[in-house]
Motif scaffolding. Structure first.
Motif, PDB file in Angstrom:
ATOM      1  N   TRP A 314       0.837  -1.205   0.000  1.00 34.76           N
ATOM      2  CA  TRP A 314       0.000   0.000   0.000  1.00 34.76           C
ATOM      3  C   TRP A 314       0.873   1.256   0.000  1.00 34.76           C
ATOM      4  O   TRP A 314       0.541   2.244  -0.655  1.00 34.76           O
ATOM      5  N   ALA A 315       1.993   1.204   0.713  1.00 38.09           N
ATOM      6  CA  ALA A 315       2.905   2.347   0.753  1.00 38.09           C
ATOM      7  C   ALA A 315       3.509   2.611  -0.622  1.00 38.09           C
ATOM      8  O   ALA A 315       3.601   3.766  -1.065  1.00 38.09           O
ATOM      9  N   VAL A 316       3.911   1.545  -1.316  1.00 40.30           N
ATOM     10  CA  VAL A 316       4.512   1.690  -2.641  1.00 40.30           C
ATOM     11  C   VAL A 316       3.502   2.256  -3.631  1.00 40.30           C
ATOM     12  O   VAL A 316       3.807   3.161  -4.420  1.00 40.30           O
ATOM     13  N   VAL A 317       2.283   1.739  -3.604  1.00 38.34           N
ATOM     14  CA  VAL A 317       1.234   2.218  -4.510  1.00 38.34           C
ATOM     15  C   VAL A 317       0.875   3.663  -4.203  1.00 38.34           C
ATOM     16  O   VAL A 317       0.698   4.495  -5.112  1.00 38.34           O
ATOM     17  N   ARG A 318       0.772   3.976  -2.935  1.00 45.79           N
ATOM     18  CA  ARG A 318       0.438   5.352  -2.534  1.00 45.79           C
ATOM     19  C   ARG A 318       1.489   6.343  -3.018  1.00 45.79           C
ATOM     20  O   ARG A 318       1.166   7.418  -3.534  1.00 45.79           O
ATOM     21  N   LEU A 319       2.758   5.978  -2.858  1.00 48.79           N
ATOM     22  CA  LEU A 319       3.846   6.851  -3.290  1.00 48.79           C
ATOM     23  C   LEU A 319       3.876   6.973  -4.814  1.00 48.79           C
ATOM     24  O   LEU A 319       4.065   8.072  -5.356  1.00 48.79           O
ATOM     25  N   ALA A 320       3.695   5.848  -5.500  1.00 51.17           N
ATOM     26  CA  ALA A 320       3.707   5.863  -6.960  1.00 51.17           C
ATOM     27  C   ALA A 320       2.584   6.725  -7.514  1.00 51.17           C
ATOM     28  O   ALA A 320       2.785   7.506  -8.449  1.00 51.17           O
TER      29      ALA A 320
END
Length: 363
Positions: A314-320
């Motif tokens: 979720w962190a990676v998707v949010r940042l992307a």
């Protein structure tokens, strides 16, 4: 955003064309399934599957990144990525082994690495871009090998001997090498940022680091370190409270650097790079908020720690999503006509032959 129709008035100026926003359509829950499978298979295969995991990850993010209603795609070969990683690990092993021997072999290894790395990095750029497409048209990287040696070897050496005073200069030359030699089909990109603009951002970073250093010093870390050292010299035991205080301050400063200063610098430098990049006559605009990026980075860090790492997808998707949706294209002409003018394949046989030794060396 819908493309401009062919029936619009020919008198319409490029400035009146609506911007095309990048959109990211992925979700953390969806990516979690890919992430957890990639993680487990990489562990079971002792890292061999990591190349296939990277392709799956890149394909997910590329295929969920859209502009003008069409998504990107990634066509990279996991085998090529695995070969690149094996080469990188072998070079790393050779360097570490030679350092442990403390022999003249270390100098030989360093010379070999210096000679081969610019060529490998240039081929890595070619691999990534050649395997990226949008609406069936591929990107290409056509940077000369000789310039790669100037950018990476000569500028890198100058940066080291000047104690990183020339780091902004090298950064600007690196981005100019990348962007000036990137093509989308038959259309070439161009880079217009000046060295002075890079120095401005780097000086702001340096000023911030100096202020942070002064805060840490006045926070008592210097005195604490001296007290611990003196206790060790006289055979005594350092006060446990002083040791805890020292590590709390140091690690607190490192976390602050990672979740605030680092993201702010990244946002400013990213805005500078993309706002000065053109795709033919098409302009690119990037308005990434440093403060919002700091908030996303800090909150992601807290949530990943609290969930023992399970929040990572979720962190990676949010940042992307935040970073991609900070970018938009300002078309100078109809994008449908722009893409239609590109060939489906540009010398496919020649490109395959030219990329026979291209692979991704990133770990």
């Amino acid at each position: 955003m819908d493309n401009i129709s062919a029936s619009e008035s020919p008198a319409q100026t490029p400035a009146s064309r609506p911007p095309e926003q990048l959109h990211f359509t992925g979700s953390g829950a969806e990516y979690f399934g890919i992430w957890i499978v990639n993680l487990l298979l990489t562990i079971v295969t002792l890292g061999i599957y990591s190349a296939w995991a990277k392709v799956r990850r890149l394909q997910y993010f590329y295929r969920h990144t859209e502009i003008a209603g069409s998504s990107f795609d990634f066509h990279g070969s996991p085998t090529r990525i695995l070969i690149g990683r094996v080469m990188a690990l072998l070079m790393l092993f050779a360097y570490n082994y030679s350092v442990r021997l403390q022999s003249r072999l270390t100098l030989v290894v360093l010379v070999v690495l210096a000679v081969v790395m610019p060529w490998l990095l240039r081929n890595s750029f070619r691999f990534r871009l050649y395997n990226t497409s949008w609406r069936g048209t591929r990107f290409h990287f056509r940077g000369a090998v000789a310039r790669a040696y100037r950018v990476f070897l000569l500028n890198g050496f100058l940066t080291l001997i000047t104690l990183y005073v020339m780091a902004p200069f090298m950064h600007q030359r690196l981005k100019a090498y990348q962007h000036d030699n990137t093509w989308f089909g038959r259309t070439r990109c161009s880079f217009h940022a000046r060295v002075g603009q890079f120095y401005s951002i780097y000086l702001l970073l340096l000023l911030t680091l100096v202020v942070l250093g002064l805060v840490i010093a006045f926070g008592g870390v210097g005195g604490t370190f001296v007290a611990i050292s003196q206790a060790g010299k006289h055979g005594g035991r350092a006060n446990p409270a002083e040791i805890i205080r020292f590590f709390v301050i140091v690690y607190g400063a490192l976390i602050l650097l990672a979740v605030s200063i680092g993201p702010a610098f990244h946002a400013l430098i990213t805005n500078l790079i993309w706002n000065n990049t053109r795709l033919g006559e098409h302009r690119i605009e990037c308005n990434m908020s440093p403060f919002k990026l700091m908030w996303i980075t800090a909150s992601n860090f807290v949530l990943v720690v609290l969930t023992l790492g399970l929040f990572i997808p979720w962190a990676v998707v949010r940042l992307a999503r935040f970073q991609l949706e900070s970018v938009r294209l300002l078309p100078a002409s109809d994008l449908q006509e722009f893409v239609a003018a590109e060939p489906e394949k540009l010398g496919a046989v020649g490109e395959e032959a030219a990329t026979a030794f291209d692979f991704d060396i990133s770990l």
